[in-house]
Scaffold this active site. Structure first.
Site, PDB file in Angstrom:
ATOM      1  N   HIS A 186      -1.038 -52.497 -14.798  1.00  0.00           N
ATOM      2  CA  HIS A 186      -1.064 -51.073 -14.444  1.00  0.00           C
ATOM      3  C   HIS A 186      -2.413 -50.435 -14.753  1.00  0.00           C
ATOM      4  CE1 HIS A 186       1.068 -47.023 -14.037  1.00  0.00           C
ATOM      5  NE2 HIS A 186       1.157 -47.649 -12.893  1.00  0.00           N
ATOM      6  N   HIS A 221       3.581 -45.658 -25.427  1.00  0.00           N
ATOM      7  CA  HIS A 221       3.224 -46.666 -24.407  1.00  0.00           C
ATOM      8  C   HIS A 221       4.419 -47.609 -24.293  1.00  0.00           C
ATOM      9  CE1 HIS A 221       0.802 -49.144 -21.903  1.00  0.00           C
ATOM     10  NE2 HIS A 221      -0.019 -49.699 -22.774  1.00  0.00           N
ATOM     11  N   MET A 256      12.047 -39.906 -24.554  1.00  0.00           N
ATOM     12  CA  MET A 256      11.421 -41.202 -24.298  1.00  0.00           C
ATOM     13  C   MET A 256      11.811 -41.752 -22.919  1.00  0.00           C
ATOM     14  SD  MET A 256       9.360 -41.974 -26.494  1.00  0.00           S
ATOM     15  CE  MET A 256       8.820 -41.066 -27.905  1.00  0.00           C
ATOM     16  N   GLY A 257      10.820 -42.405 -22.266  1.00  0.00           N
ATOM     17  CA  GLY A 257      11.100 -42.949 -20.932  1.00  0.00           C
ATOM     18  C   GLY A 257      10.853 -41.928 -19.827  1.00  0.00           C
ATOM     19  N   PHE A 258      10.293 -40.766 -20.210  1.00  0.00           N
ATOM     20  CA  PHE A 258       9.968 -39.742 -19.210  1.00  0.00           C
ATOM     21  C   PHE A 258       8.502 -39.365 -19.312  1.00  0.00           C
ATOM     22  CE2 PHE A 258      14.449 -39.522 -19.038  1.00  0.00           C
ATOM     23  CZ  PHE A 258      14.746 -39.070 -17.746  1.00  0.00           C
ATOM     24  N   HIS A 260       4.415 -39.429 -17.494  1.00  0.00           N
ATOM     25  CA  HIS A 260       3.402 -40.468 -17.302  1.00  0.00           C
ATOM     26  C   HIS A 260       2.051 -39.810 -17.084  1.00  0.00           C
ATOM     27  CE1 HIS A 260       1.458 -44.087 -15.777  1.00  0.00           C
ATOM     28  NE2 HIS A 260       2.471 -44.746 -16.290  1.00  0.00           N
ATOM     29  N   ARG A 269       7.608 -47.507  -9.803  1.00  0.00           N
ATOM     30  CA  ARG A 269       8.330 -48.718 -10.203  1.00  0.00           C
ATOM     31  C   ARG A 269       9.806 -48.431 -10.506  1.00  0.00           C
ATOM     32  NH1 ARG A 269       4.203 -49.752 -15.040  1.00  0.00           N
ATOM     33  NH2 ARG A 269       4.636 -47.508 -15.181  1.00  0.00           N
ATOM     34  N   ASP A 311      10.034 -47.498 -18.215  1.00  0.00           N
ATOM     35  CA  ASP A 311      10.724 -47.847 -19.461  1.00  0.00           C
ATOM     36  C   ASP A 311      12.149 -47.296 -19.519  1.00  0.00           C
ATOM     37  OD1 ASP A 311       8.671 -49.307 -20.622  1.00  0.00           O
ATOM     38  OD2 ASP A 311       7.677 -47.521 -21.383  1.00  0.00           O
ATOM     39  N   ARG A 336       2.742 -58.452 -19.504  1.00  0.00           N
ATOM     40  CA  ARG A 336       1.447 -57.754 -19.418  1.00  0.00           C
ATOM     41  C   ARG A 336       0.270 -58.628 -19.852  1.00  0.00           C
ATOM     42  NH1 ARG A 336       0.236 -52.282 -18.811  1.00  0.00           N
ATOM     43  NH2 ARG A 336       1.980 -52.309 -17.347  1.00  0.00           N
ATOM     44  N   ARG A 355     -18.810 -47.482 -25.207  1.00  0.00           N
ATOM     45  CA  ARG A 355     -19.214 -46.765 -26.406  1.00  0.00           C
ATOM     46  C   ARG A 355     -19.337 -45.288 -26.051  1.00  0.00           C
ATOM     47  NH1 ARG A 355     -20.769 -43.393 -30.218  1.00  0.00           N
ATOM     48  NH2 ARG A 355     -21.801 -44.343 -32.023  1.00  0.00           N
TER      49      ARG A 355
HETATM   50  N1  ACO Z   1       9.607 -35.268 -22.737  1.00  0.00           N
HETATM   51  C1  ACO Z   1       9.428 -33.941 -22.825  1.00  0.00           C
HETATM   52  N2  ACO Z   1       8.309 -33.322 -22.413  1.00  0.00           N
HETATM   53  C2  ACO Z   1       7.341 -34.094 -21.899  1.00  0.00           C
HETATM   54  C3  ACO Z   1       7.463 -35.495 -21.767  1.00  0.00           C
HETATM   55  C4  ACO Z   1       8.651 -36.078 -22.213  1.00  0.00           C
HETATM   56  N3  ACO Z   1       8.824 -37.386 -22.144  1.00  0.00           N
HETATM   57  N4  ACO Z   1       6.346 -35.992 -21.204  1.00  0.00           N
HETATM   58  C5  ACO Z   1       5.537 -34.952 -20.988  1.00  0.00           C
HETATM   59  N5  ACO Z   1       6.128 -33.794 -21.405  1.00  0.00           N
HETATM   60  C6  ACO Z   1       5.565 -32.454 -21.351  1.00  0.00           C
HETATM   61  C7  ACO Z   1       4.617 -32.227 -22.523  1.00  0.00           C
HETATM   62  O1  ACO Z   1       5.281 -31.696 -23.647  1.00  0.00           O
HETATM   63  C8  ACO Z   1       3.609 -31.279 -21.934  1.00  0.00           C
HETATM   64  O2  ACO Z   1       4.173 -29.994 -21.931  1.00  0.00           O
HETATM   65  P1  ACO Z   1       3.268 -28.685 -22.256  1.00  0.00           P
HETATM   66  O3  ACO Z   1       2.237 -28.669 -21.167  1.00  0.00           O
HETATM   67  O4  ACO Z   1       4.246 -27.572 -22.235  1.00  0.00           O
HETATM   68  O5  ACO Z   1       2.665 -28.957 -23.601  1.00  0.00           O
HETATM   69  C9  ACO Z   1       3.497 -31.715 -20.468  1.00  0.00           C
HETATM   70  O6  ACO Z   1       4.749 -32.352 -20.176  1.00  0.00           O
HETATM   71  C10 ACO Z   1       2.342 -32.678 -20.224  1.00  0.00           C
HETATM   72  O7  ACO Z   1       2.550 -33.810 -21.073  1.00  0.00           O
HETATM   73  P2  ACO Z   1       1.391 -34.592 -21.840  1.00  0.00           P
HETATM   74  O8  ACO Z   1       1.977 -35.232 -23.055  1.00  0.00           O
HETATM   75  O9  ACO Z   1       0.212 -33.676 -22.040  1.00  0.00           O
HETATM   76  O10 ACO Z   1       1.016 -35.664 -20.777  1.00  0.00           O
HETATM   77  P3  ACO Z   1       0.199 -36.965 -21.058  1.00  0.00           P
HETATM   78  O11 ACO Z   1      -0.297 -37.422 -19.749  1.00  0.00           O
HETATM   79  O12 ACO Z   1      -0.794 -36.764 -22.140  1.00  0.00           O
HETATM   80  O13 ACO Z   1       1.299 -37.953 -21.694  1.00  0.00           O
HETATM   81  C11 ACO Z   1       2.998 -39.531 -21.947  1.00  0.00           C
HETATM   82  C12 ACO Z   1       1.959 -38.931 -20.997  1.00  0.00           C
HETATM   83  C13 ACO Z   1       2.328 -39.864 -23.303  1.00  0.00           C
HETATM   84  C14 ACO Z   1       3.538 -40.794 -21.319  1.00  0.00           C
HETATM   85  C15 ACO Z   1       4.124 -38.495 -22.185  1.00  0.00           C
HETATM   86  O14 ACO Z   1       4.728 -38.177 -20.943  1.00  0.00           O
HETATM   87  C16 ACO Z   1       5.171 -38.980 -23.175  1.00  0.00           C
HETATM   88  O15 ACO Z   1       4.994 -38.828 -24.385  1.00  0.00           O
HETATM   89  N6  ACO Z   1       6.280 -39.618 -22.682  1.00  0.00           N
HETATM   90  C17 ACO Z   1       7.293 -40.227 -23.533  1.00  0.00           C
HETATM   91  C18 ACO Z   1       6.886 -41.623 -23.972  1.00  0.00           C
HETATM   92  C19 ACO Z   1       6.991 -42.640 -22.841  1.00  0.00           C
HETATM   93  O16 ACO Z   1       7.982 -42.678 -22.114  1.00  0.00           O
HETATM   94  N7  ACO Z   1       5.965 -43.488 -22.719  1.00  0.00           N
HETATM   95  C20 ACO Z   1       5.931 -44.556 -21.723  1.00  0.00           C
HETATM   96  C21 ACO Z   1       4.812 -44.323 -20.740  1.00  0.00           C
HETATM   97  S1  ACO Z   1       4.898 -45.475 -19.393  1.00  0.00           S
HETATM   98  C22 ACO Z   1       4.435 -46.976 -20.033  1.00  0.00           C
HETATM   99  O17 ACO Z   1       3.741 -47.071 -21.010  1.00  0.00           O
HETATM  100  C23 ACO Z   1       4.959 -48.161 -19.345  1.00  0.00           C
END
Ligand code: ACO
Length: 374
Positions: A186, A221, A256-258, A260, A269, A311, A336, A355
């Site tokens: 990815h 992640h 969790m699982g939401f 990206h 996917r 996920d 991966r 860097r």
């Molecule tokens: N649940 C609730 N709110 C969420 C979620 C979530 N899973 N994901 C994003 N948001 C919200 C944030 O709180 C933020 O809100 P705000 O603007 O009011 O502060 C907004 O959506 C933007 O989210 P960010 O965290 O800034 O987005 P970023 O691109 O940095 O993060 C991430 C992406 C880390 C994947 C995030 O969505 C998250 O923490 N998800 C849950 C963990 C997860 O499922 N990870 C797997 C990723 S896919 C993989 O690795 C295969």
């Protein structure tokens, strides 16, 4: 925060790659130009692994040769089995995976040779051996007898065999294979970027993959697939799901699982993995997690406009297959490794030391006082 600071490298393009791309026009993640969901229909995981590493799909002779090499390299050294036996049984299997790959680097005769040919050979060795190390730990920590790899079985069949002592029905193996295809690559996600950063100092592939595993472990992640299952277990039954998710949203909890970093209106996917989750649930005659899944997904989209990532369906799918929850992210690892290896080779082929800069916001210049004056 100063606008020049791109925290989390948000929106920054740091290099070029030929390996994979999210193509919104076909709503897909593509590997070397092929849509991941098309590969799930037409190919086994080994074919996709070959594609990602070698830039093209294999013909039958190339596939046979690749599969032979993968199967011939599955066995671990006696030393590595001994190390696994002596590790604390309560260790997280991601830490076992990290340690095992690191030991493989100590044992590999070509560790210091980072030529493209040697890197490809080492990538296949890591790819072949890591599932064996994980399955050995799976059984050892339960006090079960070790099961050695079986070279008559495919990559996925063999993993089931080494963990459980038997191969499940072909629909379950196919669902597992599909999950591996979807997890294989990815682009510049955090673990791949970690692998490329380590490689950029001209370090070796074992070190880069060891670092990538540590990075994948985090719940933001790869670790999210485990957290999804822990959440579903907490919810227990579909009747509790709506109340649970509304409460989580009200408390501004990260679900969790939401979400990206790249996909903001749905992870391409997910539909494929959701379909196979449904197939596994049907075979296992357990629809409960599917119902919880649907309620959470619907509510998150309606109330937050946040979509599930891959996920979300893999977590309950692996659970229904019988894997312990803390083995979900290690399963992500065994797939991966392919994407990481391709990126490590691509980085080596056109290297530039990674860097970045930081904006300093610490103390102004201070004079060092003698110890007795401080
Ligand atoms: N649940 C609730 N709110 C969420 C979620 C979530 N899973 N994901 C994003 N948001 C919200 C944030 O709180 C933020 O809100 P705000 O603007 O009011 O502060 C907004 O959506 C933007 O989210 P960010 O965290 O800034 O987005 P970023 O691109 O940095 O993060 C991430 C992406 C880390 C994947 C995030 O969505 C998250 O923490 N998800 C849950 C963990 C997860 O499922 N990870 C797997 C990723 S896919 C993989 O690795 C295969």
């Amino acid at each position: 925060m100063n606008e020049d600071v791109k925290k989390g490298l948000l929106g920054i393009v740091v290099d070029e790659t030929e390996i994979s791309k999210v193509m919104p026009e076909i709503n897909s993640l593509t590997y070397r130009g092929y849509a991941a969901q098309d590969l799930c229909v037409a190919c086994r995981f080994e074919e996709v692994a070959y594609l990602i590493l070698n830039k093209d799909l294999p013909n039958s002779i190339q596939l046979k040769k690749f599969e032979k090499e993968e199967r011939d390299n599955r066995e671990l050294t006696k030393n590595l089995y001994e190390i696994i036996k002596h590790l604390p049984k309560k260790s997280h299997p991601m830490d076992l995976a990290r340690t095992a790959v690191s030991v493989m680097g100590l044992e590999d005769k070509e560790t210091s040779n980072s030529s493209p040919e040697a890197n490809l050979r080492k990538a296949i060795r890591i790819f072949s051996k890591t599932p064996t190390a994980l399955a050995a730990f799976y059984r050892i920590r339960k006090g079960q007898k070790l099961i050695k790899p079986n070279n008559n079985l495919s990559f996925s069949e063999n993993f089931f065999y080494m963990c459980f002592g038997k191969v499940p029905q072909k629909e379950i193996v196919k669902a597992f294979d599909v999950s591996l295809i979807l997890y294989a690559e990815h682009s510049f996600n955090v673990s791949t970027f970690t692998a490329r950063t380590i490689t950029s100092s001209l370090s070796d592939i074992h070190g880069a993959i060891t670092g990538a595993i540590a990075s994948l472990k985090g719940p933001l992640h790869g670790g999210a697939n485990e957290e999804v299952m822990r959440m579903m277990k907490k919810i227990k039954k579909p009747e509790n799901a709506l109340k649970w998710i509304k409460n989580a949203i009200a408390k501004k909890q990260v679900v969790m699982g939401f979400g990206h970093r790249v996909y903001k209106s749905g992870d391409s996917r997910v539909p494929t993995m959701r379909e196979y989750f449904g197939k596994v649930a049907k075979i296992k005659k357990n629809k409960s997690y599917e119902k919880i899944y649907d309620i959470i997904e619907k509510t998150m989209i309606k109330e937050k406009n946040i979509y599930p990532n891959v996920d979300f369906p893999t977590g309950p799918t692996y659970h229904l297959m019988g894997f312990d929850t803390d083995f979900f992210t290690p399963i992500f690892v065994i797939s991966r490794i392919i994407g990481w290896s391709a990126h490590i080779m691509e980085q080596h082929a056109a290297n530039k030391l990674i860097r970045p800069l930081a904006k300093y916001k610490g103390n102004k210049y201070r004079q060092v006082m003698d110890l007795n004056q401080r």
